[in-house]
Design a protein around this motif. Sequence first.
Motif, PDB file in Angstrom:
ATOM      1  N   HIS A  22      28.124  48.387  54.210  1.00  0.00           N
ATOM      2  CA  HIS A  22      29.837  48.673  55.217  1.00  0.00           C
ATOM      3  C   HIS A  22      29.929  50.247  54.692  1.00  0.00           C
ATOM      4  CE1 HIS A  22      29.713  44.294  56.453  1.00  0.00           C
ATOM      5  NE2 HIS A  22      29.903  44.283  54.880  1.00  0.00           N
ATOM      6  N   GLU A  23      31.415  50.307  55.545  1.00  0.00           N
ATOM      7  CA  GLU A  23      31.810  51.787  55.867  1.00  0.00           C
ATOM      8  C   GLU A  23      32.849  51.434  54.272  1.00  0.00           C
ATOM      9  OE1 GLU A  23      33.683  53.000  58.801  1.00  0.00           O
ATOM     10  OE2 GLU A  23      33.051  52.532  59.992  1.00  0.00           O
ATOM     11  N   THR A  24      33.093  50.895  53.944  1.00  0.00           N
ATOM     12  CA  THR A  24      33.940  51.042  53.008  1.00  0.00           C
ATOM     13  C   THR A  24      33.393  51.073  51.320  1.00  0.00           C
ATOM     14  OG1 THR A  24      33.780  48.510  52.589  1.00  0.00           O
ATOM     15  CG2 THR A  24      35.839  49.257  53.489  1.00  0.00           C
ATOM     16  N   HIS A  25      31.991  50.175  51.248  1.00  0.00           N
ATOM     17  CA  HIS A  25      31.233  50.540  50.351  1.00  0.00           C
ATOM     18  C   HIS A  25      31.064  52.020  49.471  1.00  0.00           C
ATOM     19  CE1 HIS A  25      28.527  46.665  50.690  1.00  0.00           C
ATOM     20  NE2 HIS A  25      29.818  46.939  51.030  1.00  0.00           N
ATOM     21  N   GLN A  26      30.414  52.987  49.948  1.00  0.00           N
ATOM     22  CA  GLN A  26      30.856  54.098  49.668  1.00  0.00           C
ATOM     23  C   GLN A  26      32.374  55.016  48.989  1.00  0.00           C
ATOM     24  OE1 GLN A  26      28.112  56.273  48.584  1.00  0.00           O
ATOM     25  NE2 GLN A  26      29.910  56.961  47.385  1.00  0.00           N
ATOM     26  N   ASP A  27      33.849  54.114  49.637  1.00  0.00           N
ATOM     27  CA  ASP A  27      34.456  54.562  49.450  1.00  0.00           C
ATOM     28  C   ASP A  27      35.025  53.573  48.095  1.00  0.00           C
ATOM     29  OD1 ASP A  27      37.159  54.835  48.927  1.00  0.00           O
ATOM     30  OD2 ASP A  27      38.321  52.995  49.976  1.00  0.00           O
ATOM     31  N   ILE A  28      34.512  52.260  47.775  1.00  0.00           N
ATOM     32  CA  ILE A  28      34.233  51.898  46.517  1.00  0.00           C
ATOM     33  C   ILE A  28      33.332  52.491  45.333  1.00  0.00           C
ATOM     34  CG2 ILE A  28      33.308  49.920  45.965  1.00  0.00           C
ATOM     35  CD1 ILE A  28      34.015  48.572  48.206  1.00  0.00           C
ATOM     36  N   LYS A  33      33.381  55.903  40.600  1.00  0.00           N
ATOM     37  CA  LYS A  33      33.054  56.906  39.091  1.00  0.00           C
ATOM     38  C   LYS A  33      34.366  57.517  38.646  1.00  0.00           C
ATOM     39  CE  LYS A  33      28.846  57.501  41.762  1.00  0.00           C
ATOM     40  NZ  LYS A  33      27.453  58.558  42.371  1.00  0.00           N
ATOM     41  N   ARG A  34      35.492  57.177  39.954  1.00  0.00           N
ATOM     42  CA  ARG A  34      36.820  57.887  39.311  1.00  0.00           C
ATOM     43  C   ARG A  34      37.151  56.467  38.189  1.00  0.00           C
ATOM     44  NH1 ARG A  34      37.862  58.906  44.373  1.00  0.00           N
ATOM     45  NH2 ARG A  34      39.013  57.061  44.902  1.00  0.00           N
ATOM     46  N   VAL A  35      37.074  55.499  38.324  1.00  0.00           N
ATOM     47  CA  VAL A  35      37.103  54.380  37.028  1.00  0.00           C
ATOM     48  C   VAL A  35      36.768  54.796  35.825  1.00  0.00           C
ATOM     49  CG1 VAL A  35      37.239  52.477  36.548  1.00  0.00           C
ATOM     50  CG2 VAL A  35      38.537  52.649  38.495  1.00  0.00           C
ATOM     51  N   GLU A  36      34.952  55.572  35.896  1.00  0.00           N
ATOM     52  CA  GLU A  36      34.598  55.413  34.781  1.00  0.00           C
ATOM     53  C   GLU A  36      35.098  56.591  33.579  1.00  0.00           C
ATOM     54  OE1 GLU A  36      29.080  55.912  34.152  1.00  0.00           O
ATOM     55  OE2 GLU A  36      30.781  57.104  35.908  1.00  0.00           O
ATOM     56  N   GLY A  37      34.569  57.822  34.628  1.00  0.00           N
ATOM     57  CA  GLY A  37      35.571  58.798  33.934  1.00  0.00           C
ATOM     58  C   GLY A  37      36.946  58.585  33.462  1.00  0.00           C
ATOM     59  N   HIS A  38      37.966  57.945  33.555  1.00  0.00           N
ATOM     60  CA  HIS A  38      39.101  57.407  33.465  1.00  0.00           C
ATOM     61  C   HIS A  38      38.644  56.288  31.963  1.00  0.00           C
ATOM     62  CE1 HIS A  38      43.348  56.090  34.220  1.00  0.00           C
ATOM     63  NE2 HIS A  38      43.163  56.739  33.436  1.00  0.00           N
ATOM     64  N   LEU A  39      38.290  56.207  31.874  1.00  0.00           N
ATOM     65  CA  LEU A  39      37.802  55.059  30.966  1.00  0.00           C
ATOM     66  C   LEU A  39      37.297  55.855  30.584  1.00  0.00           C
ATOM     67  CD1 LEU A  39      37.711  52.008  29.819  1.00  0.00           C
ATOM     68  CD2 LEU A  39      35.537  51.787  31.148  1.00  0.00           C
ATOM     69  N   ARG A  40      35.776  56.579  30.470  1.00  0.00           N
ATOM     70  CA  ARG A  40      35.839  57.768  29.251  1.00  0.00           C
ATOM     71  C   ARG A  40      37.179  57.915  28.671  1.00  0.00           C
ATOM     72  NH1 ARG A  40      30.494  59.698  32.565  1.00  0.00           N
ATOM     73  NH2 ARG A  40      29.411  57.619  32.350  1.00  0.00           N
ATOM     74  N   LYS A  41      37.686  58.767  29.738  1.00  0.00           N
ATOM     75  CA  LYS A  41      38.626  59.911  28.773  1.00  0.00           C
ATOM     76  C   LYS A  41      40.118  58.956  27.918  1.00  0.00           C
ATOM     77  CE  LYS A  41      38.587  63.170  32.439  1.00  0.00           C
ATOM     78  NZ  LYS A  41      39.548  63.759  33.831  1.00  0.00           N
ATOM     79  N   THR A  42      39.634  58.072  28.425  1.00  0.00           N
ATOM     80  CA  THR A  42      40.842  56.871  28.120  1.00  0.00           C
ATOM     81  C   THR A  42      40.009  56.335  26.248  1.00  0.00           C
ATOM     82  OG1 THR A  42      41.789  55.946  29.369  1.00  0.00           O
ATOM     83  CG2 THR A  42      41.831  54.696  27.616  1.00  0.00           C
ATOM     84  N   ILE A  43      39.123  56.604  25.823  1.00  0.00           N
ATOM     85  CA  ILE A  43      38.212  56.020  25.192  1.00  0.00           C
ATOM     86  C   ILE A  43      38.365  56.968  24.400  1.00  0.00           C
ATOM     87  CG2 ILE A  43      35.396  55.764  23.796  1.00  0.00           C
ATOM     88  CD1 ILE A  43      34.948  53.631  26.589  1.00  0.00           C
ATOM     89  N   ALA A  44      37.884  58.439  24.318  1.00  0.00           N
ATOM     90  CA  ALA A  44      38.210  59.081  23.960  1.00  0.00           C
ATOM     91  C   ALA A  44      40.270  59.608  23.449  1.00  0.00           C
ATOM     92  CB  ALA A  44      38.225  60.658  24.498  1.00  0.00           C
ATOM     93  N   MET A  45      40.963  59.117  24.100  1.00  0.00           N
ATOM     94  CA  MET A  45      42.009  59.287  23.849  1.00  0.00           C
ATOM     95  C   MET A  45      42.671  58.129  22.345  1.00  0.00           C
ATOM     96  SD  MET A  45      44.603  59.066  27.578  1.00  0.00           S
ATOM     97  CE  MET A  45      45.782  58.615  26.871  1.00  0.00           C
ATOM     98  N   HIS A  86      45.989  50.189  32.374  1.00  0.00           N
ATOM     99  CA  HIS A  86      46.818  49.896  33.141  1.00  0.00           C
ATOM    100  C   HIS A  86      46.415  50.323  34.577  1.00  0.00           C
ATOM    101  CE1 HIS A  86      49.692  47.635  35.018  1.00  0.00           C
ATOM    102  NE2 HIS A  86      49.799  49.126  35.744  1.00  0.00           N
ATOM    103  N   ALA A  87      46.088  51.689  34.171  1.00  0.00           N
ATOM    104  CA  ALA A  87      45.715  52.576  35.513  1.00  0.00           C
ATOM    105  C   ALA A  87      44.118  51.730  35.662  1.00  0.00           C
ATOM    106  CB  ALA A  87      45.924  54.039  35.702  1.00  0.00           C
ATOM    107  N   ILE A  88      43.909  52.319  34.507  1.00  0.00           N
ATOM    108  CA  ILE A  88      42.129  51.397  35.345  1.00  0.00           C
ATOM    109  C   ILE A  88      42.249  49.854  35.892  1.00  0.00           C
ATOM    110  CG2 ILE A  88      40.037  50.902  33.627  1.00  0.00           C
ATOM    111  CD1 ILE A  88      40.848  52.759  31.909  1.00  0.00           C
ATOM    112  N   GLU A  89      43.054  49.442  35.080  1.00  0.00           N
ATOM    113  CA  GLU A  89      43.127  47.867  35.128  1.00  0.00           C
ATOM    114  C   GLU A  89      43.595  47.846  37.443  1.00  0.00           C
ATOM    115  OE1 GLU A  89      44.083  44.488  32.636  1.00  0.00           O
ATOM    116  OE2 GLU A  89      45.810  45.549  33.167  1.00  0.00           O
ATOM    117  N   LYS A  90      44.014  48.881  37.846  1.00  0.00           N
ATOM    118  CA  LYS A  90      45.019  48.954  38.340  1.00  0.00           C
ATOM    119  C   LYS A  90      43.409  49.593  40.188  1.00  0.00           C
ATOM    120  CE  LYS A  90      48.856  47.057  39.011  1.00  0.00           C
ATOM    121  NZ  LYS A  90      49.294  45.861  39.534  1.00  0.00           N
ATOM    122  N   ALA A  91      42.823  50.231  39.295  1.00  0.00           N
ATOM    123  CA  ALA A  91      42.150  50.756  40.178  1.00  0.00           C
ATOM    124  C   ALA A  91      40.769  49.887  40.359  1.00  0.00           C
ATOM    125  CB  ALA A  91      41.598  52.198  39.357  1.00  0.00           C
TER     126      ALA A  91
END
Length: 91
Positions: free
Chosen positions: A6-12, A17-29, A44-49
């Motif tokens: 569906h159209e939304t699949h690319q958005d998902i 992918k943004r969450v993946e980057g965010h998670l990596r940064k959080t691990i580094a933190m 919390h931000a990762i969970e919400k995303a």
Amino acid sequence: MAHVVHETHQDIVNRLKRVEGHLRKTIAMIEGGRTCLDLAQQLHAIEKAVAAAKKTLIHDHIDHCLAHAAEGDPSEARTAMAEFKTITKYL
């Protein structure tokens, strides 16, 4: 039921992918010794995303797959309803 893209699949995918980057940064933190408050905020931000991506996927499924199946033959509608019942456990 066949898999439909569906159209939304690319958005998902983009969100995840943004969450993946965010998670990596959080691990580094964590490894860098950041405070528990900072880490809790990031997690919390990762969970919400992730929850937003899941919600988009499920709503898309309901709007397109379930509606399409309801218009089709009865056996396809029964399959779609069974799938819908299963997907509701992820809400």
